[in-house]
Design an enzyme around this catalytic site. Structure first.
Site, PDB file in Angstrom:
ATOM      1  N   ARG A  59      -1.042   3.247  -6.704  1.00  0.00           N
ATOM      2  CA  ARG A  59      -0.121   2.895  -7.794  1.00  0.00           C
ATOM      3  C   ARG A  59       0.646   4.088  -8.350  1.00  0.00           C
ATOM      4  O   ARG A  59       1.874   4.059  -8.456  1.00  0.00           O
ATOM      5  CB  ARG A  59      -0.897   2.247  -8.962  1.00  0.00           C
ATOM      6  CG  ARG A  59      -1.143   0.786  -8.818  1.00  0.00           C
ATOM      7  CD  ARG A  59      -2.510   0.442  -9.386  1.00  0.00           C
ATOM      8  NE  ARG A  59      -3.507   0.987  -8.500  1.00  0.00           N
ATOM      9  CZ  ARG A  59      -3.975   0.337  -7.439  1.00  0.00           C
ATOM     10  NH1 ARG A  59      -3.612  -0.898  -7.232  1.00  0.00           N
ATOM     11  NH2 ARG A  59      -4.838   0.895  -6.615  1.00  0.00           N
ATOM     12  N   THR A  60      -0.085   5.138  -8.747  1.00  0.00           N
ATOM     13  CA  THR A  60       0.575   6.267  -9.414  1.00  0.00           C
ATOM     14  C   THR A  60       1.557   6.933  -8.455  1.00  0.00           C
ATOM     15  O   THR A  60       2.724   7.171  -8.801  1.00  0.00           O
ATOM     16  CB  THR A  60      -0.480   7.286  -9.912  1.00  0.00           C
ATOM     17  OG1 THR A  60      -1.497   6.565 -10.607  1.00  0.00           O
ATOM     18  CG2 THR A  60       0.146   8.318 -10.825  1.00  0.00           C
ATOM     19  N   LYS A  87      -4.546  25.650   5.441  1.00  0.00           N
ATOM     20  CA  LYS A  87      -4.770  27.061   5.827  1.00  0.00           C
ATOM     21  C   LYS A  87      -5.343  27.849   4.659  1.00  0.00           C
ATOM     22  O   LYS A  87      -5.377  29.072   4.683  1.00  0.00           O
ATOM     23  CB  LYS A  87      -3.438  27.700   6.250  1.00  0.00           C
ATOM     24  CG  LYS A  87      -2.726  27.017   7.385  1.00  0.00           C
ATOM     25  CD  LYS A  87      -1.395  27.730   7.650  1.00  0.00           C
ATOM     26  CE  LYS A  87      -0.367  26.807   8.248  1.00  0.00           C
ATOM     27  NZ  LYS A  87       0.992  27.343   8.136  1.00  0.00           N
ATOM     28  N   ARG A 109      -1.642  15.049  -8.810  1.00  0.00           N
ATOM     29  CA  ARG A 109      -2.984  14.490  -9.025  1.00  0.00           C
ATOM     30  C   ARG A 109      -3.958  15.417  -8.321  1.00  0.00           C
ATOM     31  O   ARG A 109      -3.773  15.751  -7.144  1.00  0.00           O
ATOM     32  CB  ARG A 109      -3.117  13.080  -8.467  1.00  0.00           C
ATOM     33  CG  ARG A 109      -4.568  12.602  -8.550  1.00  0.00           C
ATOM     34  CD  ARG A 109      -4.756  11.177  -8.231  1.00  0.00           C
ATOM     35  NE  ARG A 109      -4.233  10.319  -9.285  1.00  0.00           N
ATOM     36  CZ  ARG A 109      -4.409   9.009  -9.323  1.00  0.00           C
ATOM     37  NH1 ARG A 109      -5.104   8.412  -8.360  1.00  0.00           N
ATOM     38  NH2 ARG A 109      -3.905   8.280 -10.297  1.00  0.00           N
ATOM     39  N   HIS A 139      -4.946  10.890 -17.824  1.00  0.00           N
ATOM     40  CA  HIS A 139      -3.988  10.191 -16.959  1.00  0.00           C
ATOM     41  C   HIS A 139      -2.876   9.694 -17.894  1.00  0.00           C
ATOM     42  O   HIS A 139      -2.804   8.502 -18.214  1.00  0.00           O
ATOM     43  CB  HIS A 139      -4.708   9.032 -16.264  1.00  0.00           C
ATOM     44  CG  HIS A 139      -3.977   8.431 -15.096  1.00  0.00           C
ATOM     45  ND1 HIS A 139      -2.652   8.709 -14.804  1.00  0.00           N
ATOM     46  CD2 HIS A 139      -4.392   7.551 -14.147  1.00  0.00           C
ATOM     47  CE1 HIS A 139      -2.303   8.022 -13.721  1.00  0.00           C
ATOM     48  NE2 HIS A 139      -3.336   7.314 -13.303  1.00  0.00           N
TER      49      HIS A 139
HETATM   50  N1   CP Z   1      -4.371   3.274 -11.805  1.00  0.00           N
HETATM   51  C1   CP Z   1      -4.260   4.258 -10.897  1.00  0.00           C
HETATM   52  O1   CP Z   1      -4.162   5.455 -11.235  1.00  0.00           O
HETATM   53  O2   CP Z   1      -4.227   3.832  -9.607  1.00  0.00           O
HETATM   54  P1   CP Z   1      -4.083   4.772  -8.331  1.00  0.00           P
HETATM   55  O3   CP Z   1      -5.340   5.592  -8.240  1.00  0.00           O
HETATM   56  O4   CP Z   1      -3.893   3.843  -7.173  1.00  0.00           O
HETATM   57  O5   CP Z   1      -2.897   5.671  -8.567  1.00  0.00           O
END
Ligand code: CP
Length: 308
Positions: A59-60, A87, A109, A139
């Site tokens: 999603r993100t 590397k 992320r 988040h």
């Molecule tokens: N909700 C969420 O962060 O989903 P993903 O881990 O798929 O990005």
């Protein structure tokens, strides 16, 4: 609550604490405008952004990509498994490289909490950093899209009763949401295994068993059991978790008629909530995913405004 119009300008987006209430409400308003078809006018014609995902995401990652393309940005492909990370290149050096080649903003992320500190403290790195999730830290764009979904439903936050249920200690979604919901005047409740609850959450809300809150709250915000962060320490079978802490069909029948079900997804169906509830009438889980695109457009626009 009426949200005033104002252009938002941000240097980075790392945590929700860094945002004022006015900025949060402004981003929700801008995202709603994008959802209604508004166009974005950026200070420059061409911007480069890179999505640096070192942990798995659907999603993100993909909603940032859609948001970037809808805004007409140049999206630089990056796959950690085929990059110089293999590397031994560090995160710092990857972002330093992005900055050097002219990337304006990076979405990251990463499994390390607060990975962003060394990046934003650097005098050489010029990229803006948007946190797409740091370990069990925060988040912020998930928090914003959750708030947008709640605001669309109720039109206010003050006094709204929101239960955050499940794997609280491992959830960056919970940590971002409990802080901002309290600041916006919502009444926050917690539930789930006590092993996954921390006393530090007490300042944000009260812990109750799920059976005590399911018929009283406006929002049931269920959290994913983060199996990947429980390796070697699986305390519950799926069925046991569902029956003791989950939103079963029986519990869902006790929810207030106007109450909604949320979940950041991916959902472990029949664990956090019964399979048929995911796309049921009271669920807003699909809207959350859709809103993710528009909130990320609003965040990117604010970041690129900040660069001007
Ligand atoms: N909700 C969420 O962060 O989903 P993903 O881990 O798929 O990005």
């Amino acid at each position: 609550m009426i949200i005033q119009s104002q252009a938002i300008s941000l240097k980075h987006l790392l945590t929700v604490e860094s945002l004022s209430e006015a900025e949060v409400l402004g981003l929700i308003k801008r995202a709603s405008e994008f959802k209604a078809g508004a166009k974005c006018v950026l200070p420059k014609e061409k911007y480069f952004v890179a999505n640096l995902f070192f942990e798995n995401s659907t999603r993100t990652h993909k909603s940032f990509e859609v948001a970037e393309k809808k805004l007409g940005l140049e999206v630089i492909e990056f796959d950690a498994s085929t990059s110089s990370v293999q590397k031994g290149e560090t995160l710092y050096d990857t972002v330093l490289t992005m900055s050097a080649i002219g990337v304006d903003a990076v979405v990251i992320r990463h499994s390390a909490e607060h990975y962003y500190n060394e990046l934003v403290e650097s005098k050489t790195i010029q990229c803006s950093v948007i946190n797409g999730g740091d370990g069990s830290g925060q988040h912020p764009t998930q928090c914003l899209l959750d708030l947008m979904t709640i605001y669309q439903e109720f039109g206010y936050f003050e006094g709204l009763k929101v239960a955050i249920v499940g794997d609280l200690t491992h959830s960056r979604v919970a940590k971002s949401n409990m802080q901002m919901l309290k600041r916006l005047g919502a009444q926050v409740y917690f539930s789930g295994p006590l092993e996954w609850y921390d006393e530090s959450f007490e300042v944000y809300g009260k812990y109750l068993a799920i059976d005590e809150l399911v018929d009283k709250v406006d929002v049931m915000m269920m959290l994913r059991v983060q199996h990947e962060r429980h390796v070697g320490n699986q305390q519950f079978s799926k069925e046991q978790y569902h029956q003791t802490y989950g939103l079963t069909l029986e519990r869902a029948k006790r929810m207030l008629p106007h109450a909604i079900i949320m979940h950041p997804a991916p959902v472990n169906r029949d664990v956090e909530l019964a399979d048929s509830l995911v796309e049921g009438l009271q669920s807003r889980i699909v809207q959350q995913m859709t809103n993710g695109v528009y909130i990320r457009m609003a965040v990117l626009e604010a970041i690129l405004n900040g660069k001007a």
